[in-house]
Design a protein around this motif. Structure first.
Motif, PDB file in Angstrom:
ATOM      1  N   LEU A 165      32.771   0.962 -32.777  1.00 50.07           N
ATOM      2  CA  LEU A 165      33.972   1.448 -32.214  1.00 50.07           C
ATOM      3  C   LEU A 165      33.783   2.162 -30.883  1.00 50.07           C
ATOM      4  CD1 LEU A 165      36.661   2.508 -33.249  1.00 50.07           C
ATOM      5  CD2 LEU A 165      35.950   4.337 -34.056  1.00 50.07           C
ATOM      6  N   ILE A 166      34.514   1.495 -30.020  1.00 52.86           N
ATOM      7  CA  ILE A 166      34.309   1.937 -28.490  1.00 52.86           C
ATOM      8  C   ILE A 166      35.835   2.578 -28.026  1.00 52.86           C
ATOM      9  CG2 ILE A 166      34.095   1.138 -26.140  1.00 52.86           C
ATOM     10  CD1 ILE A 166      32.673  -1.352 -27.274  1.00 52.86           C
ATOM     11  N   THR A 167      35.567   3.950 -27.690  1.00 52.53           N
ATOM     12  CA  THR A 167      36.644   4.893 -27.389  1.00 52.53           C
ATOM     13  C   THR A 167      36.587   5.127 -25.971  1.00 52.53           C
ATOM     14  OG1 THR A 167      36.545   5.775 -29.768  1.00 52.53           O
ATOM     15  CG2 THR A 167      38.007   6.889 -28.014  1.00 52.53           C
ATOM     16  N   ARG A 168      37.601   4.994 -25.165  1.00 51.27           N
ATOM     17  CA  ARG A 168      37.711   5.497 -23.948  1.00 51.27           C
ATOM     18  C   ARG A 168      38.145   6.857 -23.703  1.00 51.27           C
ATOM     19  NH1 ARG A 168      41.284   1.909 -19.317  1.00 51.27           N
ATOM     20  NH2 ARG A 168      41.141   3.607 -17.644  1.00 51.27           N
ATOM     21  N   ASN A 169      37.656   7.634 -22.908  1.00 51.97           N
ATOM     22  CA  ASN A 169      38.082   8.980 -22.664  1.00 51.97           C
ATOM     23  C   ASN A 169      39.210   9.234 -21.960  1.00 51.97           C
ATOM     24  OD1 ASN A 169      35.509   9.467 -23.935  1.00 51.97           O
ATOM     25  ND2 ASN A 169      34.412  10.503 -21.865  1.00 51.97           N
ATOM     26  N   VAL A 170      39.921  10.237 -22.170  1.00 53.48           N
ATOM     27  CA  VAL A 170      41.056  10.423 -21.606  1.00 53.48           C
ATOM     28  C   VAL A 170      40.845  10.971 -20.000  1.00 53.48           C
ATOM     29  CG1 VAL A 170      43.122  12.035 -21.383  1.00 53.48           C
ATOM     30  CG2 VAL A 170      42.228  11.246 -23.619  1.00 53.48           C
ATOM     31  N   GLU A 171      41.508  10.395 -19.011  1.00 55.25           N
ATOM     32  CA  GLU A 171      41.389  10.576 -17.645  1.00 55.25           C
ATOM     33  C   GLU A 171      42.702  11.566 -17.236  1.00 55.25           C
ATOM     34  OE1 GLU A 171      41.627   6.898 -15.921  1.00 55.25           O
ATOM     35  OE2 GLU A 171      39.824   5.940 -16.861  1.00 55.25           O
ATOM     36  N   ASN A 174      44.224  11.116 -13.928  1.00 58.47           N
ATOM     37  CA  ASN A 174      45.249   9.665 -13.830  1.00 58.47           C
ATOM     38  C   ASN A 174      46.532  10.421 -14.731  1.00 58.47           C
ATOM     39  OD1 ASN A 174      46.394   7.451 -13.720  1.00 58.47           O
ATOM     40  ND2 ASN A 174      44.566   6.388 -14.778  1.00 58.47           N
ATOM     41  N   LEU A 175      46.191  11.108 -15.454  1.00 56.04           N
ATOM     42  CA  LEU A 175      47.700  11.427 -16.475  1.00 56.04           C
ATOM     43  C   LEU A 175      48.238  12.676 -15.478  1.00 56.04           C
ATOM     44  CD1 LEU A 175      48.978  11.685 -19.096  1.00 56.04           C
ATOM     45  CD2 LEU A 175      47.377  13.402 -19.720  1.00 56.04           C
ATOM     46  N   ALA A 176      47.892  13.423 -14.971  1.00 57.51           N
ATOM     47  CA  ALA A 176      48.449  14.361 -14.412  1.00 57.51           C
ATOM     48  C   ALA A 176      48.930  14.109 -12.854  1.00 57.51           C
ATOM     49  CB  ALA A 176      47.687  15.674 -14.190  1.00 57.51           C
ATOM     50  N   THR A 315      48.604   7.900 -21.899  1.00 56.91           N
ATOM     51  CA  THR A 315      47.145   7.435 -21.539  1.00 56.91           C
ATOM     52  C   THR A 315      46.968   6.215 -21.436  1.00 56.91           C
ATOM     53  OG1 THR A 315      46.102   8.269 -23.513  1.00 56.91           O
ATOM     54  CG2 THR A 315      46.624   9.939 -22.256  1.00 56.91           C
ATOM     55  N   ASP A 316      45.370   5.814 -20.917  1.00 56.39           N
ATOM     56  CA  ASP A 316      45.031   4.678 -20.971  1.00 56.39           C
ATOM     57  C   ASP A 316      43.440   4.888 -21.955  1.00 56.39           C
ATOM     58  OD1 ASP A 316      46.754   3.115 -19.550  1.00 56.39           O
ATOM     59  OD2 ASP A 316      45.571   3.666 -17.749  1.00 56.39           O
ATOM     60  N   ALA A 317      43.701   5.776 -22.784  1.00 56.90           N
ATOM     61  CA  ALA A 317      42.459   6.150 -23.679  1.00 56.90           C
ATOM     62  C   ALA A 317      42.543   5.213 -24.788  1.00 56.90           C
ATOM     63  CB  ALA A 317      42.454   7.528 -23.985  1.00 56.90           C
ATOM     64  N   ARG A 358      47.588   0.208 -18.518  1.00 49.40           N
ATOM     65  CA  ARG A 358      48.888   0.271 -17.972  1.00 49.40           C
ATOM     66  C   ARG A 358      49.222   1.250 -16.770  1.00 49.40           C
ATOM     67  NH1 ARG A 358      49.093  -0.413 -23.304  1.00 49.40           N
ATOM     68  NH2 ARG A 358      49.683   1.843 -23.368  1.00 49.40           N
ATOM     69  N   HIS A 359      48.562   2.438 -17.048  1.00 51.13           N
ATOM     70  CA  HIS A 359      48.891   3.702 -16.067  1.00 51.13           C
ATOM     71  C   HIS A 359      48.159   3.262 -14.897  1.00 51.13           C
ATOM     72  CE1 HIS A 359      50.081   5.414 -19.902  1.00 51.13           C
ATOM     73  NE2 HIS A 359      50.687   6.262 -19.270  1.00 51.13           N
TER      74      HIS A 359
END
Length: 366
Positions: A165-171, A174-176, A315-317, A358-359
């Motif tokens: 299971l590979i999970t990308r961290n929230v950036e 980039n979000l703000a 997000t892109d997470a 996408r972001h």
């Protein structure tokens, strides 16, 4: 008495230590009756010292020191000995590097050897991302998973598992603010979710990240739970078809190439110069990418999981499940080797940047 008064001008910890140390040293030089006399006064001395420190005055402490000095007669340490002791302690304390004492300071460049396998940047990454527990492999290292080299033994600590299971961290930047950050992923074994089995950390140029976004070149290091670099994934800059390479000690051992199609998502997967799998996804909302051999036998699957409205639209997470197959729930035609699994892991990183960032795509300046 004058020597004791000068000693009391030292810091509290040094003065109390030196007075008690002088008394205990003198006892060793006494005869039996003198030692008994000091023993009778030990309880009163401790009470006087505690009483003097608690009330913030030195009068009681001076009386205690004078009492011990009277018993010890001429054996009390001199003022010169106290000063030499204090200077020696201060020099010894200043000589110790702070980074080695606390363990949280910067890397001591004087201790770093130029021929180390990892540079200072990798040492910092290892210190930041290392974990105390490395989950053992959940698949037996036999048959196709048997390690034939020391490199494969290290890879087995991360990839010798039926599922990843590979999970990308929230950036958050980039979000703000739309500021593109380096991608970071956490690798977890669903059968042992108590601790990560590894990490994926991107290293790229900050300017190219803002200009090229998902088309930027980067090198991602795959680490185990202890922060050791297992292998690296290199993705060069691209404009039409993307490619990604798996490198071990600077040597390319596998690669993935995207084949252009108007809506389908096709990839060719290689180990060395030999193609061992291909991916043909119908596109659109199909989020399952199946690796198949030339006989259309299933080798592995990469699923893009839905994480919820907030994660998907803000997000892109992303989160990816790589299934290498076992008895259940995925049936495979054959078990992928450790090196082939490393290439499949690189394919998951390429999919995340090609279709599910996408972001990041929204920030193109061209």
């Amino acid at each position: 008495m004058a020597a004791t008064r000068r000693a009391c001008r030292l810091p509290v910890s040094l003065a109390v230590r030196d007075v008690l140390l002088g008394a205990s040293t003198s006892v060793l030089k006494f005869n039996a009756p003198a030692a008994d006399e000091v023993g009778r006064h030990s309880t009163a001395l401790g009470h006087c010292v505690n009483h003097g420190l608690r009330n913030g005055t030195w009068r009681t402490l001076q009386k205690a020191a004078i009492a011990v000095g009277g018993i010890c007669q001429q054996q009390t340490p001199s003022n010169q000995w106290l000063v030499q002791r204090w200077l020696a302690d201060k020099k010894r304390h200043l000589a110790r590097p702070k980074s080695l004492i606390s363990g949280r300071g910067p890397v001591n460049r004087a201790l770093a050897k130029p021929d180390e396998a990892l540079d200072l940047k990798h040492s910092k990454i290892k210190q930041e991302w290392s974990h105390e527990y490395q989950p053992p492999p959940s698949q037996p290292l036999t048959g196709s998973l048997a390690a034939t080299s020391p490199v494969e033994e290290i890879i087995a600590t991360v990839l010798a598992r039926p599922d990843l299971l590979i999970t990308r961290n929230v950036e958050w930047a980039n979000l703000a603010f739309g500021f593109e950050q380096q991608n970071r992923y956490v690798i977890i074994d669903p059968r042992q979710p108590q601790a990560p089995v590894g990490y994926i950390l991107e290293d790229s140029n900050i300017l190219l990240r803002q200009l090229m976004r998902t088309r930027r070149p980067f090198v991602a290091s795959v680490l185990d739970a202890n922060g050791t670099v297992v292998f690296q994934v290199r993705r060069p800059i691209w404009f039409i078809n993307s490619a990604i390479y798996v490198e071990i000690d600077g040597k390319v051992i596998g690669e993935c190439h995207r084949r252009w199609h108007l809506w389908r998502r096709n990839y060719d997967v290689y180990l060395g110069n030999k193609q061992f799998a291909a991916v043909e996804n119908p596109g659109f909302w199909h989020w399952t990418f199946t690796l198949k051999d030339r006989n259309q036998g299933r080798l592995a699957e990469i699923d893009r999981n839905w994480r919820g409205f907030g994660y998907e639209f803000l997000t892109d997470a992303g989160q990816y499940m790589i299934r290498f197959g076992d008895t259940e729930p995925l049936q495979v035609s054959r078990t992928l080797t450790l090196l082939e699994r490393a290439v499949a892991l690189a394919l998951a990183v390429s999919l995340d940047n090609d279709y599910f960032s996408r972001h990041s795509n929204a920030g193109y300046i061209f």
